[in-house]
Scaffold this active site. Structure first.
Site, mmCIF file in Angstrom:
data_model
loop_
_atom_site.group_PDB
_atom_site.id
_atom_site.type_symbol
_atom_site.label_atom_id
_atom_site.label_comp_id
_atom_site.label_asym_id
_atom_site.label_seq_id
_atom_site.Cartn_x
_atom_site.Cartn_y
_atom_site.Cartn_z
ATOM 1 N N LYS A 110 42.503 51.226 32.232
ATOM 2 C CA LYS A 110 43.109 51.159 33.502
ATOM 3 C C LYS A 110 44.423 50.473 33.622
ATOM 4 O O LYS A 110 45.245 50.641 34.105
ATOM 5 C CB LYS A 110 42.068 50.591 34.551
ATOM 6 C CG LYS A 110 41.618 49.219 34.238
ATOM 7 C CD LYS A 110 42.646 48.237 34.976
ATOM 8 C CE LYS A 110 42.276 46.749 34.886
ATOM 9 N NZ LYS A 110 41.588 46.160 33.715
ATOM 10 N N GLU A 123 48.913 43.796 29.079
ATOM 11 C CA GLU A 123 47.835 44.423 28.446
ATOM 12 C C GLU A 123 48.041 45.874 28.187
ATOM 13 O O GLU A 123 47.558 46.174 27.168
ATOM 14 C CB GLU A 123 46.459 43.716 28.803
ATOM 15 C CG GLU A 123 46.248 42.296 29.276
ATOM 16 C CD GLU A 123 45.834 41.608 28.245
ATOM 17 O OE1 GLU A 123 45.609 42.351 26.789
ATOM 18 O OE2 GLU A 123 45.424 40.550 28.044
ATOM 19 N N LYS A 138 39.787 42.202 28.329
ATOM 20 C CA LYS A 138 39.884 43.521 28.070
ATOM 21 C C LYS A 138 40.751 43.925 27.419
ATOM 22 O O LYS A 138 41.973 43.583 27.039
ATOM 23 C CB LYS A 138 40.405 44.053 29.640
ATOM 24 C CG LYS A 138 39.264 43.547 30.844
ATOM 25 C CD LYS A 138 37.891 44.098 30.560
ATOM 26 C CE LYS A 138 36.881 43.308 31.095
ATOM 27 N NZ LYS A 138 35.604 43.106 30.358
ATOM 28 N N ALA A 181 42.079 37.841 39.646
ATOM 29 C CA ALA A 181 41.838 36.324 39.504
ATOM 30 C C ALA A 181 42.132 35.665 40.868
ATOM 31 O O ALA A 181 41.205 34.646 41.215
ATOM 32 C CB ALA A 181 42.553 35.981 38.224
ATOM 33 N N GLY A 236 35.261 45.872 36.969
ATOM 34 C CA GLY A 236 35.566 45.967 38.284
ATOM 35 C C GLY A 236 36.531 45.494 38.993
ATOM 36 O O GLY A 236 37.440 44.898 38.336
ATOM 37 N N ASP A 275 38.772 49.567 39.688
ATOM 38 C CA ASP A 275 39.270 48.487 38.947
ATOM 39 C C ASP A 275 40.795 49.147 38.829
ATOM 40 O O ASP A 275 42.077 48.411 39.026
ATOM 41 C CB ASP A 275 39.039 48.328 37.571
ATOM 42 C CG ASP A 275 39.603 47.053 36.978
ATOM 43 O OD1 ASP A 275 40.312 46.354 37.538
ATOM 44 O OD2 ASP A 275 39.047 46.558 35.758
#
Lengths: 339, 339
Positions: B197, B293, B110, B146, B142, B255
């Site tokens: 997000k 991120e 992402k 992990a 979504g 998310d």
């Protein structure tokens, strides 16, 4: 602004909390307690923190107990109602005779009620029916936890009513740099969101309880439940006469978020997620004086949905969980995951 | 369904996690690690849990390390890419020569990237530009943590791409009773939501850090930030070519909810909320091998917003906080509370 006289009915968590912005904004503030509020009133009179918020009462707030209702309302420019949903109509009925026509009533109490014919309605029309003509109801929504409002931490509230001038007037009276108020014309949308978010916070709470029981997160299911909750809240708001966009703002998604982070509905859901039978969890919380507003609201919301032919799988799952369905996780997963 | 050969590129948290549904669904599964994945590969080869998810690898999964890239891709029917955003284009470039034309590439990575001319774009078109003709990109969104996907707890994923048959084929290959897949035609909407997000989870994390530092909840500000985040994500998705409704579903709000509950972006935000300078927090996390991120994504999202003339106060506030603004709480409050 010249100072106003603000009377707050209900000395529970939110009533006493609202005294903070009301006093900070420079108003004369009176806090009246119901016949159930003797204990918090005694604590506040003794200069101790409110037992529910842990926060001291704002300075200069006048305290009145149950027999002083009409004195509390004498000359009030704004009346805020913050009693629990099962007592609100009775308090308003007693208060009505002492209200000057035109005085706005700011309704902090959330939930559904029943009309005399038994059908489900939002609280504002039920409250309005008890008031003298010309007393407008303004509903309060948004992500506002009582302890944070009391402590003066940054909070966004939403005031909603039919008359923009009345809503703006209430906002001007109570807003402070910490307690910010957005005005809305969508009273049914704000009310429907405020009532239904308690139901869905139970579902998110169940996921957190599953995590607490197993020591492993169930965040994916919690987030999918949250998303499905907002989708169902949108549909319920529309059949209640409100707008979807209201649910997508502070009064809907925002209030669901804060209610999922803490509060009685989440706590109740978490107990169920940890494996406690719902009836036992509810009884234990009731014994500790904790009303779980989402439980009756779940039943009433299901009535409303059925009357309008809505198929709301998460609402149905919450009701099955409340009825003691043996596997709450499976109920939620079936309701909120893609098929 | 006959079993497919599924190759997963990237043996970090999400790559190794995806092996669980891929294997449970009955596929032949290969997990390839980049030159940065030697440590987790060694742990998995030794039969120990993945160091990032704490979960054992699904049985029967073949492990390959960096030099084995082309062997890993030989005969693959579906290739999932789950390397970090700063390495994804390089890995795809190396992989391209070994891909059979027509093989779908499922993109779990992402973020935003830059085109050769320096302008900001979503990853799928940048990845597609490196692929042989006829290799469709399907984006994964979504609320999927992990560790939960790896452990087989209930999870809703969203697969998005331009060709509904390809998207449905990927979903059929990987879906299990626990890992459920919703199909979407809105690739830009899913990607934009997935990238942004992370930025906004930093803001929610700051509020949780304020609470941890002071011992008092800042849930009201967290919930108002969450609400403003979704509003800004809707606008960013639209300028990226996506649909608002996608942001209001699992790939956006869902998310954001899960990313605000846990993960590196929330952790980073919480460190900043507790008072750590952002550069120090970032350096400490980088030293522990933790990429945040949302930090580069905040810069790139701001570029994208500026190019389209969007005024997004919370995105601007997050960027000011990243730049070391002295009072993160005040930055957020000014951006998300009603004026």
């Amino acid at each position: 602004m010249s100072p106003a006289t603000v009377t707050i009915l209900g000395a529970g968590a939110m009533g006493s909390a609202l005294a903070t912005p009301a006093a900070t904004a420079g108003n004369r503030v009176r806090l009246w307690g119901t016949w159930l509020d003797d204990e918090p009133l005694a604590e506040l009179r003794a200069g101790r923190p409110h037992p529910r918020t842990g926060v001291l009462l704002a300075a200069g707030v006048g305290l009145l107990d149950a027999p002083g209702l009409h004195a509390a309302l004498d000359g009030a420019d704004l009346v805020a109602v913050a009693v629990s949903s099962d007592g609100v109509l009775e308090v308003v009925r007693h208060a009505a005779a002492a209200l000057t026509p035109g005085t706005p009533l700011l309704l902090c109490t959330k939930g559904f009620g029943r009309r005399p014919d038994g059908t489900v309605d939002l609280l504002p029309p039920l409250v309005a029916a008890e008031l003298p003509a010309g007393c407008p109801v303004v509903a309060v929504g948004g992500p506002c936890k009582a302890n944070e409002v009391a402590a003066g931490r940054p909070t966004a509230a939403v005031f909603a009513g039919d008359d923009p001038a009345v809503v703006a007037g209430c906002a001007r009276t109570l807003a402070t740099p910490a307690y910010r108020v957005a005005c809305s014309g969508d009273l049914p949308g704000v009310e429907a969101a405020a009532a239904t978010k308690n139901v869905y916070a139970i579902a998110v709470g169940v996921c957190h309880g599953l995590a607490e029981a197993g020591g492993e997160p169930w965040h994916d299911l919690a987030a999918a439940s949250f998303t499905q909750a907002v989708a169902e809240m949108r549909r319920l708001a529309v059949v209640a006469g409100g707008r979807e966009e209201t649910v997508l703002g502070l009064a809907g998604m925002g209030d669901l978020e804060v209610t999922s982070l803490s509060g009685r509905n989440r706590v109740f859901g978490a107990r169920v997620g940890r494996g406690e039978p719902p009836a036992d969890a509810l009884a234990a919380m009731a014994a500790a004086g904790q009303t779980v507003e989402g439980v009756p609201a779940a039943r009433l919301a299901a009535d409303l949905a059925a009357r309008h032919g809505l198929d709301l799988p998460l609402l149905a799952a919450v009701n099955r969980v409340l009825d003691g369905a043996p596997d709450p996780a499976a109920e939620l997963a079936a309701a909120v995951l893609p098929s």
